[in-house]
Design a protein around this motif. Structure first.
Motif, PDB file in Angstrom:
ATOM      1  N   PHE A  78      54.972  99.821  28.038  1.00  0.00           N
ATOM      2  CA  PHE A  78      54.914  99.853  26.575  1.00  0.00           C
ATOM      3  C   PHE A  78      53.731 100.704  26.098  1.00  0.00           C
ATOM      4  CE2 PHE A  78      57.673  96.271  27.186  1.00  0.00           C
ATOM      5  CZ  PHE A  78      58.481  96.240  26.065  1.00  0.00           C
TER       6      PHE A  78
ATOM      7  N   LEU B 100      58.943  98.400  19.873  1.00  0.00           N
ATOM      8  CA  LEU B 100      58.021  98.565  20.987  1.00  0.00           C
ATOM      9  C   LEU B 100      56.804  97.659  20.834  1.00  0.00           C
ATOM     10  CD1 LEU B 100      57.243 101.837  22.800  1.00  0.00           C
ATOM     11  CD2 LEU B 100      55.366 100.318  22.220  1.00  0.00           C
TER      12      LEU B 100
ATOM     13  N   ALA C 206      64.403  98.972  21.583  1.00  0.00           N
ATOM     14  CA  ALA C 206      63.037  99.353  21.951  1.00  0.00           C
ATOM     15  C   ALA C 206      62.196  98.151  22.335  1.00  0.00           C
ATOM     16  CB  ALA C 206      62.376 100.106  20.796  1.00  0.00           C
TER      17      ALA C 206
ATOM     18  N   ALA D 269      61.647 101.502  25.384  1.00  0.00           N
ATOM     19  CA  ALA D 269      61.689 102.623  24.454  1.00  0.00           C
ATOM     20  C   ALA D 269      62.531 103.772  24.980  1.00  0.00           C
ATOM     21  CB  ALA D 269      60.272 103.108  24.146  1.00  0.00           C
TER      22      ALA D 269
ATOM     23  N   ASP E  68      54.642 104.444  26.747  1.00  0.00           N
ATOM     24  CA  ASP E  68      55.758 104.927  25.932  1.00  0.00           C
ATOM     25  C   ASP E  68      55.385 105.076  24.464  1.00  0.00           C
ATOM     26  OD1 ASP E  68      57.412 105.083  28.127  1.00  0.00           O
ATOM     27  OD2 ASP E  68      58.452 103.189  27.742  1.00  0.00           O
TER      28      ASP E  68
END
Length: 399
Positions: free
Chosen positions: A367, A268, A95, A99, A370
């Motif tokens: 990012f 993430l 991730a 992700a 997601d």
């Protein structure tokens, strides 16, 4: 207590050197995954995310890597199975790059593989899992329905009716990752005779099984989520998971995978922080890098604090799993807390980019978007809060 030896090549976001807790052999596996993601996967991500399509070559990149089935004795390359701490760090590592890729892998290696591993008998495990371990065959997990998400346990509308040695499945599933191309889809349905939830492995090409890709997503755009229609899908008794007898068995699977989403969320926000830190050092304003500005440093330090706190929670969670005292409320608290901290971090990091933060070229926008999906799936913050609340008060607040 174990000795922590600081690693010269640790991640900038691993401020307290948690990665050094891994034994040398397991860290080699982690570094192998890190190299794969950096060299082979990362170059594919932005273009396919923009197009909203799954890169077929992604599976080829994972094949032969030995990263699948590490958690399962007798099926992965490494015996015995690796530690829970490494499993979590691998989810984080995937991730940290993307992700969507982590979700694809988690659906296959976590939800689908573990459903068969824990819910199937030995014959079923031996029939399906070896080819899933090499990723020659890909799995999917079909639980959520168009009209049932958090309440699917008691309101599952997909039905299973037995006719001799055959089961007939009817209903619909929604938001099913990998389903458009998966070879084996674990479908959960309610037995009309005893009203209990049972699991069935529906193989690709089975008549009446129709997956349709969901379009127009703003998050996890690489993941092939599908809405599945099941119309008189006939499945042999040999494809019914023999060790699944009720939704309680499904919940056992979700308990393990929910902690995986918390690790993915750590990854993430780690990736977002790394992008923002690098950008702040290079971006010039008023004749100096913006990293010299107090307010930018404040955003970076708050982000690092969230990341470090999440690391600590998840490392201890892995220890609980190893000790065999891991419960639903443990994974629920981790999923709720870490995804909430992730949401803060990606917003702060995107803020550092200013207007550039909405451009895909800089990576941070991906990012930022997601994060919303990870915040919602595998149990919303509210549902996980109620699980923990029931545990600590002894009182159920579920409607």
């Amino acid at each position: 207590m174990s000795t922590i030896v600081p690693l010269e090549d640790h991640l900038a976001a691993d401020f307290y050197h948690y990665e050094s807790l891994l034994p040398e052999e397991e860290r080699k596996i982690l570094l192998k995954a890190r190299a794969l993601m950096k060299d082979e996967i990362k170059p594919l991500v932005n273009d396919h995310w923009a197009k909203g399509e799954f890169p077929e070559e992604l599976i080829e990149k994972f094949q032969g890597s030995g990263l699948a089935a590490l958690a399962y004795e007798s099926y992965g390359e490494h015996q015995p199975a690796v530690s829970h701490l490494l499993r979590g760090m691998l989810a984080m590592e995937l991730a940290r790059t993307d992700a969507s890729v982590a979700t694809f892998f988690g659906v296959h290696d976590g939800l689908a593989f573990y459903s068969i591993y824990s819910g199937g008998d030995q014959e079923q495990r031996d029939r399906w899992l070896p080819r899933m371990a090499t990723m020659d065959k890909i799995g999917a997990f079909a639980l959520t329905e168009p009209l049932g998400g958090s309440d699917v346990s008691g309101g599952m509308r997909t039905t299973a009716r037995r006719e001799g040695d055959t089961w007939v499945l009817n209903g619909a599933k929604r938001w099913i990752g990998n389903a458009t191309f998966a070879d084996y889809v674990v479908v959960w349905a309610r037995d009309v005779d005893d009203n209990q939830v049972k699991g069935f492995v529906v193989e690709k090409g089975t008549p009446g099984f129709s997956p349709e890709k969901i379009e127009g997503k703003i998050a996890l755009r690489i993941v092939e989520n599908a809405e599945i229609t099941l119309t008189d899908v006939r499945v042999p008794e040999a494809n019914r998971l023999q060790n699944v007898h009720s939704f309680r068995d499904v919940a056992e699977i979700l308990r393990a995978t929910r902690s995986g989403v918390a690790w993915e969320s750590l990854g993430l926000m780690t990736g977002a922080y790394e992008l923002a830190l690098d950008y702040a050092k290079k971006r010039m304003a008023f004749g100096r890098p913006i990293a010299k500005f107090q307010m930018v440093q404040d955003l970076l330090v708050k982000s690092l604090g969230n990341i470090t706190a999440s690391w600590g929670m998840l490392v201890q969670l892995a220890r609980l799993q190893e000790a065999g005292i891991f419960r639903d409320e443990h994974s629920s608290l981790a999923k709720s807390f870490v995804t909430s901290r992730m949401r803060e971090v990606v917003a702060w990091c995107r803020e550092i980019f200013g207007g550039n933060g909405i451009l895909l070229d800089y990576g941070i926008a991906r990012f930022f978007a997601d994060a919303e999906a990870l915040y919602s799936y595998e149990g919303t913050r509210e549902m996980n809060t109620l699980i923990v609340g029931k545990s600590i008060t002894g009182q159920s607040a579920f409607v």
